[in-house]
Design a protein around this motif. Structure first.
Motif, PDB file in Angstrom:
ATOM      1  N   MET A  32      12.496   8.946  35.051  1.00 55.48           N
ATOM      2  CA  MET A  32      11.321   8.255  34.555  1.00 55.48           C
ATOM      3  C   MET A  32      11.282   6.854  35.164  1.00 55.48           C
ATOM      4  O   MET A  32      12.269   6.150  35.161  1.00 55.48           O
ATOM      5  N   ASP A  33      10.141   6.493  35.687  1.00 56.74           N
ATOM      6  CA  ASP A  33       9.979   5.210  36.346  1.00 56.74           C
ATOM      7  C   ASP A  33       8.844   4.435  35.676  1.00 56.74           C
ATOM      8  O   ASP A  33       7.687   4.838  35.760  1.00 56.74           O
ATOM      9  N   LYS A  34       9.195   3.362  35.018  1.00 52.04           N
ATOM     10  CA  LYS A  34       8.213   2.537  34.307  1.00 52.04           C
ATOM     11  C   LYS A  34       7.121   2.037  35.256  1.00 52.04           C
ATOM     12  O   LYS A  34       5.936   2.043  34.911  1.00 52.04           O
ATOM     13  N   THR A  35       7.495   1.626  36.464  1.00 55.57           N
ATOM     14  CA  THR A  35       6.517   1.125  37.436  1.00 55.57           C
ATOM     15  C   THR A  35       5.500   2.202  37.792  1.00 55.57           C
ATOM     16  O   THR A  35       4.309   1.921  37.906  1.00 55.57           O
ATOM     17  N   GLU A  36       5.974   3.433  37.940  1.00 52.65           N
ATOM     18  CA  GLU A  36       5.075   4.541  38.254  1.00 52.65           C
ATOM     19  C   GLU A  36       4.064   4.754  37.123  1.00 52.65           C
ATOM     20  O   GLU A  36       2.888   5.000  37.371  1.00 52.65           O
ATOM     21  N   ILE A  37       4.516   4.639  35.899  1.00 59.61           N
ATOM     22  CA  ILE A  37       3.609   4.769  34.748  1.00 59.61           C
ATOM     23  C   ILE A  37       2.570   3.648  34.793  1.00 59.61           C
ATOM     24  O   ILE A  37       1.370   3.900  34.663  1.00 59.61           O
ATOM     25  N   LEU A  38       3.011   2.412  34.980  1.00 62.09           N
ATOM     26  CA  LEU A  38       2.085   1.273  35.013  1.00 62.09           C
ATOM     27  C   LEU A  38       1.057   1.404  36.140  1.00 62.09           C
ATOM     28  O   LEU A  38      -0.104   1.050  35.968  1.00 62.09           O
ATOM     29  N   ASN A  39       1.476   1.923  37.280  1.00 60.74           N
ATOM     30  CA  ASN A  39       0.584   2.056  38.437  1.00 60.74           C
ATOM     31  C   ASN A  39      -0.418   3.201  38.297  1.00 60.74           C
ATOM     32  O   ASN A  39      -1.449   3.197  38.967  1.00 60.74           O
ATOM     33  N   ASN A  40      -0.107   4.188  37.458  1.00 65.68           N
ATOM     34  CA  ASN A  40      -0.935   5.394  37.393  1.00 65.68           C
ATOM     35  C   ASN A  40      -1.613   5.632  36.047  1.00 65.68           C
ATOM     36  O   ASN A  40      -2.310   6.634  35.886  1.00 65.68           O
ATOM     37  N   ILE A  41      -1.408   4.748  35.104  1.00 62.23           N
ATOM     38  CA  ILE A  41      -1.948   4.941  33.759  1.00 62.23           C
ATOM     39  C   ILE A  41      -3.470   5.124  33.809  1.00 62.23           C
ATOM     40  O   ILE A  41      -4.152   4.463  34.584  1.00 62.23           O
ATOM     41  N   CYS A  42      -3.964   6.071  33.016  1.00 61.58           N
ATOM     42  CA  CYS A  42      -5.406   6.315  32.982  1.00 61.58           C
ATOM     43  C   CYS A  42      -5.821   6.759  31.586  1.00 61.58           C
ATOM     44  O   CYS A  42      -4.978   7.001  30.722  1.00 61.58           O
ATOM     45  N   TYR A  43      -7.116   6.837  31.378  1.00 62.35           N
ATOM     46  CA  TYR A  43      -7.686   7.087  30.054  1.00 62.35           C
ATOM     47  C   TYR A  43      -8.797   8.123  30.151  1.00 62.35           C
ATOM     48  O   TYR A  43      -9.472   8.213  31.171  1.00 62.35           O
ATOM     49  N   THR A  44      -9.007   8.872  29.061  1.00 62.04           N
ATOM     50  CA  THR A  44     -10.192   9.726  28.959  1.00 62.04           C
ATOM     51  C   THR A  44     -11.232   8.975  28.138  1.00 62.04           C
ATOM     52  O   THR A  44     -10.894   8.013  27.436  1.00 62.04           O
ATOM     53  N   LYS A  45     -12.464   9.405  28.199  1.00 61.71           N
ATOM     54  CA  LYS A  45     -13.525   8.758  27.411  1.00 61.71           C
ATOM     55  C   LYS A  45     -13.211   8.801  25.921  1.00 61.71           C
ATOM     56  O   LYS A  45     -13.454   7.844  25.192  1.00 61.71           O
ATOM     57  N   LEU A  46     -12.677   9.915  25.453  1.00 56.96           N
ATOM     58  CA  LEU A  46     -12.439  10.102  24.021  1.00 56.96           C
ATOM     59  C   LEU A  46     -11.283   9.276  23.469  1.00 56.96           C
ATOM     60  O   LEU A  46     -11.256   8.967  22.285  1.00 56.96           O
ATOM     61  N   VAL A  47     -10.334   8.919  24.314  1.00 55.35           N
ATOM     62  CA  VAL A  47      -9.134   8.258  23.818  1.00 55.35           C
ATOM     63  C   VAL A  47      -9.419   6.850  23.277  1.00 55.35           C
ATOM     64  O   VAL A  47      -8.745   6.395  22.367  1.00 55.35           O
TER      65      VAL A  47
END
Length: 87
Positions: A1-16
């Motif tokens: 698990m790479d925290k930087t990878e999460i921060l760089n790729n985080i995304c959202y759906t309309k419903l969230v």
């Protein structure tokens, strides 16, 4: 698990966004939610990132928040308040 990878790729759906506001009993804009969650994820120590099954669970005691993220898509699934235990 790479925290930087999460921060760089985080995304959202309309419903969230609505789900997050409901869970936090707030009325944040999309931008405010994204800014808040990014800041919390950034300040949270990597030891507080847990991968269980297909999700990452990020617990931040200082902000009393747990963020659930899909480990394949890096999409925010939900946010919950941490339960405070009485001593």
């Amino acid at each position: 698990m790479d925290k930087t990878e999460i921060l760089n790729n985080i995304c959202y759906t309309k419903l969230v966004y609505d789900r997050i506001n409901k869970k936090l009993k707030s009325n944040y804009s999309k931008t405010e939610i994204e800014t808040l969650l990014f800041a919390i994820l950034k300040e949270t120590h990597e030891q507080d990132f847990q991968k269980i099954g297909k999700n990452f669970y990020v617990s931040n005691v200082r902000n009393n928040i747990k963020i659930t993220i899909n480990s394949n898509t890096y999409r925010i699934i939900t946010v919950d308040r941490l339960i405070k235990t009485k001593k």
